[in-house]
Design a protein around this motif. Structure first.
Motif, short mmCIF file in Angstrom:
data_model
loop_
_atom_site.label_atom_id
_atom_site.label_comp_id
_atom_site.label_asym_id
_atom_site.label_seq_id
_atom_site.Cartn_x
_atom_site.Cartn_y
_atom_site.Cartn_z
N ASN A 63 -11.26 -59.21 -43.95
CA ASN A 63 -12.61 -59.64 -44.30
C ASN A 63 -12.64 -61.13 -44.63
OD1 ASN A 63 -15.00 -58.47 -44.34
ND2 ASN A 63 -14.78 -57.47 -46.33
N ALA A 64 -13.62 -61.80 -44.12
CA ALA A 64 -13.71 -63.24 -44.41
C ALA A 64 -14.41 -63.45 -45.74
CB ALA A 64 -14.44 -63.95 -43.30
N SER A 96 -14.99 -65.60 -48.21
CA SER A 96 -14.68 -67.02 -48.37
C SER A 96 -15.57 -67.68 -49.39
CB SER A 96 -14.81 -67.70 -47.02
OG SER A 96 -15.99 -67.27 -46.39
N GLU A 97 -15.70 -67.05 -50.52
CA GLU A 97 -16.51 -67.67 -51.58
C GLU A 97 -15.92 -69.02 -51.95
OE1 GLU A 97 -17.17 -65.33 -54.97
OE2 GLU A 97 -18.55 -64.01 -53.96
N ARG A 145 -14.33 -71.04 -50.02
CA ARG A 145 -14.70 -72.01 -48.99
C ARG A 145 -16.11 -72.50 -49.22
NH1 ARG A 145 -12.90 -68.62 -45.48
NH2 ARG A 145 -14.98 -67.98 -44.93
N ALA A 146 -17.00 -71.51 -49.42
CA ALA A 146 -18.40 -71.89 -49.59
C ALA A 146 -18.57 -72.75 -50.83
CB ALA A 146 -19.27 -70.66 -49.69
N ARG A 175 -24.44 -70.83 -50.72
CA ARG A 175 -24.70 -69.78 -49.73
C ARG A 175 -26.20 -69.45 -49.66
NH1 ARG A 175 -21.64 -66.19 -51.61
NH2 ARG A 175 -23.02 -64.48 -52.10
N ARG A 195 -28.02 -72.12 -47.80
CA ARG A 195 -27.82 -71.96 -46.35
C ARG A 195 -28.64 -70.79 -45.82
NH1 ARG A 195 -22.24 -71.50 -44.11
NH2 ARG A 195 -21.77 -70.27 -45.94
N ARG A 226 -20.29 -56.80 -49.32
CA ARG A 226 -19.53 -57.42 -48.23
C ARG A 226 -18.59 -56.42 -47.56
NH1 ARG A 226 -18.60 -61.80 -51.57
NH2 ARG A 226 -19.96 -63.52 -51.04
N VAL A 249 -24.01 -66.36 -41.99
CA VAL A 249 -24.23 -67.19 -43.18
C VAL A 249 -24.32 -66.33 -44.43
CG1 VAL A 249 -25.91 -68.72 -44.29
CG2 VAL A 249 -25.34 -69.03 -41.88
N ASP A 281 -21.07 -64.94 -45.28
CA ASP A 281 -20.10 -66.01 -45.48
C ASP A 281 -18.83 -65.80 -44.64
OD1 ASP A 281 -19.37 -68.36 -46.48
OD2 ASP A 281 -18.85 -67.68 -48.49
N VAL A 282 -19.04 -65.54 -43.36
CA VAL A 282 -17.92 -65.33 -42.45
C VAL A 282 -17.61 -66.66 -41.75
CG1 VAL A 282 -17.08 -64.02 -40.46
CG2 VAL A 282 -18.64 -62.95 -42.08
N GLU A 283 -16.36 -67.00 -41.70
CA GLU A 283 -15.95 -68.25 -41.05
C GLU A 283 -16.36 -68.20 -39.57
OE1 GLU A 283 -11.71 -70.05 -40.38
OE2 GLU A 283 -12.09 -69.71 -42.52
N ARG A 326 -14.81 -61.78 -33.56
CA ARG A 326 -15.33 -60.42 -33.72
C ARG A 326 -16.47 -60.16 -32.75
NH1 ARG A 326 -15.66 -60.41 -40.24
NH2 ARG A 326 -13.49 -59.95 -40.67
N HIS A 359 -19.32 -58.48 -40.16
CA HIS A 359 -18.66 -58.96 -41.38
C HIS A 359 -17.42 -58.12 -41.71
CE1 HIS A 359 -21.55 -55.92 -42.80
NE2 HIS A 359 -20.76 -55.73 -43.82
N GLY A 360 -17.06 -57.19 -40.83
CA GLY A 360 -15.83 -56.43 -41.01
C GLY A 360 -15.88 -55.47 -42.18
#
Lengths: 300, 344
Positions: A5-6, A8-9, A11-12, A41, A44, B100, B127, B130-132, B139, B176-177
């Motif tokens: 799972n991404a 990525s808090e 990162r954000a 986030r 965005r 998530r 967005v 929050d997926v790269e 995916r 988002h997996g």
């Protein structure tokens, strides 16, 4: 699909690293901002959602251009009551024509924002509550209220807000005022409070829609009541003045900003505007969270 | 310490308060002033546990409480009693970490923007979740390929067929997996070919990612083909928990033996073996106790011109009909009035 799972808090949150880190709440009670980078986030989300609504508006050419024409007509029509009134009087409740021009400018900014952002989202979210389509908004890992408040967007209505800014500047030039920095900041503060109060009223209406599903009329009522805001608060007396200052604070939205620029708004009124907006926003947030708990998710 | 179960329910309940009125104008006018409400238990004291990676089917008639259960697990509805946990989180709190990790696909609702290509909604979800961007693209390519969507994701959603739209909805839910996937009637209204394609996809997705899948469907074939375990819910209560084979054995232990022959024996001649349930010469079928199947097979094979002999469980649809027709013991005892709620 097989990757982790991404999440990525971090990162954000990269853009917010210099800010002081707030301790994470041990338990999250319901819906709200969470973790680092949440503000980034959400911003965005607002940007992407508004972009999508613009793209959706562009799908229908006739509707798009007719919306533009209507917005222009509406902007011009917004000044008619002022022109008519001033043909018969030299001033209205102590407000000179140029001061009134500034007030009408603020009114157009507020109604433009209402028509572009608040009203379409209010209709869309109320409809989502009625049909159960709110489910998908609630499944997003973001504040559901933010999702609802950007559910739809009428870009052309911003023309009215831009025209309002123009009218405000024209009024300032005509009045010959040269506002100091504190006066400009006070004006921005009270106008911000006015927008916050407007959103708070919309959230209160939206929260009611959870219990009484058919409440689109409330959005119409809000629009109709905004007409009161095109007149200076000094026009109203007694209970109406209290109502339009503290409960449905049109005074904060349209009268206080030009008063700040003209140096006629004392500090206590500015603080009162801030307190009123914060109290309304707090009340709206609490009502929303309570309403969300009672969501019944219509249909399967 | 063992792995946290994907789902754990402990005496979960949901009670709705709904208004009721008689039909007609007079009743509608009266209801403007005086409204009668009744309380309905859509879900009652539901308890079960699902380990991670399992494919589970929720079966039950309309209004059994399946969708209500899924919505509570997804955090959309707040339970009125009991406790639910998904991946160790309480769904009603709607923590972003949980949101998530899960996805809910509803066959009768859509999350895709109607006027825009599905790709635009996917970008919004990227967005929001929050997926790269590179992970998202990987995916997306994989899902589009698996579901054979090709250029479909570039067309406005309003122009897609139901099957195409549902495939695009699945992509939106999986980008988002999620580690737990809730599917509520995902194949409703689809033709058989599309149903098969979706089933294959879900099975493959579960195999590749190890995601837990909880499925509700009115199509028994969906559940039979996909789910290693089924939970039967009726009147908001759990009526069965186990494999489909076990359900069939429990509800309809008899095996169905069918045969075609030039001359069929009479019902009386077969009474000792089992009960004849179908007779359309040259074909007949009888329900036989499992221990008597060898004897019945030998007897029917000995018939003149015997062919096409088959032994099978009773059809699942029939088993379910029989199961729902049986009253739950607590209902029979009158411990609690039957209180079937709507799924919503």
């Amino acid at each position: 699909m097989s990757e982790p799972n991404a999440s990525s808090e971090t990162r954000a949150g990269g853009g917010l690293r210099r800010r002081r880190r707030r301790p994470r709440r041990a338990a999250v009670t319901g819906d709200g901002f969470e973790g680092r980078g949440a503000l980034h986030r959400h911003l965005r989300l607002v940007a992407v959602q508004l972009r999508l609504r613009v793209l959706a508006a562009l799908e229908y050419r006739t509707g798009f251009w007719s919306g533009g024409v209507l917005s222009l007509v509406w902007s011009i029509a917004g000044t008619v009551p002022l022109v008519v009134a001033l043909e018969h009087r030299a001033d209205i409740a102590g407000w000179t024509p140029w001061a009134l021009c500034m007030l009408v400018g603020c009114h157009m900014i507020i109604t433009g924002l209402f028509g572009a952002l608040v009203q379409p989202s209010l209709y869309a979210a109320m409809d989502d509550i009625r049909t159960g389509a709110l489910d998908y908004l609630l499944l997003r890992p973001v504040d559901a209220l933010v999702s609802c408040l950007v559910a739809d967007f009428e870009p052309w209505c911003l023309v009215e807000a831009v025209a309002g800014v123009g009218l405000l500047i024209v009024g300032m030039v005509g009045s010959g005022v040269h506002p100091s920095l504190p006066q400009l900041l006070t004006m921005a503060l009270v106008l911000g409070c006015g927008v916050m109060a407007l959103y708070a009223l919309a959230v209160l209406a939206l929260s009611l829609a959870f219990a009484a599903l058919e409440l689109q009329n409330l959005a119409y009522l809000m629009e109709a009541m905004l007409d009161f805001a095109r007149w200076p608060i000094s026009v109203f007396r007694g209970p109406l003045r209290a109502l339009f200052t503290f409960v449905v604070p049109f005074a904060i939205m349209t009268s206080y900003p030009p008063m700040a620029l003209l140096g006629r708004l004392d500090a206590s009124a500015a603080v009162g505007a801030l307190v009123t907006a914060v109290v309304l926003a707090g009340l709206a947030r609490a009502t929303w969270q309570r309403a969300l708990r009672g969501y019944t998710s219509a249909s399967s | 310490m063992g792995e946290v179960p994907a789902i754990r329910l402990d005496r979960l309940g949901k009670r709705f308060r709904v208004s009721q009125r008689e039909p007609g104008l007079r009743a509608a006018l009266r209801a403007l002033f005086v409204r009668t409400h009744v309380e309905i238990d859509a879900v009652c004291e539901l308890s079960f546990e699902v380990p991670q990676g399992q494919r589970v089917g929720l079966l039950g008639p309309n209004g059994a409480g399946k969708t209500t259960t899924l919505k509570m697990l997804a955090g959309l509805l707040h339970p009125t009693s009991g406790r639910a946990q998904v991946l160790g989180h309480e769904p009603a709190r709607r923590s972003h970490e949980l949101l998530r990790s899960i996805a809910l696909v509803m066959g009768q609702k859509r999350q895709l923007s109607w006027d825009l290509p599905a790709l635009d909604t996917y970008e919004l979800n990227r967005v929001v979740f929050d997926v790269e961007r590179s992970v998202h693209q990987l995916r997306l390519t994989e899902l589009v390929e698996l579901l054979e969507l090709g250029e479909v994701v570039r067309k406005p959603v309003r122009t897609l067929s139901l099957g195409e739209r549902m495939k695009c909805e699945l992509v939106a839910a999986l980008l988002h997996g999620p580690r737990v996937l809730f599917l509520d009637e995902p194949t409703i209204g689809m033709d058989v070919a599309m149903q098969l394609a979706l089933r294959d996809f879900v099975r493959e997705h579960n195999r590749r990612t190890g995601a837990t899948v909880v499925l509700t469907s009115h199509y028994m074939e969906d559940v039979a083909a996909l789910c290693e375990r089924i939970l039967v819910i009726d009147g908001g209560r759990l009526r069965f928990d186990g494999s489909i084979e076990a359900l069939v054995r429990r509800t309809r232990p008899l095996r169905r033996v069918s045969v075609r022959a030039d001359a069929l024996p009479t019902d009386d001649e077969l009474r000792a073996l089992g009960q004849v349930v179908e007779r359309e010469p040259p074909r007949m079928a009888l329900d036989v106790a499992p221990e008597r199947v060898p004897e019945a097979v030998a007897r029917l094979l000995a018939l003149p011109g015997s062919h096409d002999l088959a032994v099978a469980d009773a059809p699942l649809e029939e088993v379910m009909r029989e199961l729902f027709a049986m009253r739950a013991p607590e209902d029979e005892a009158g411990a609690e009035p039957s209180s079937r709620g709507s799924d919503a």
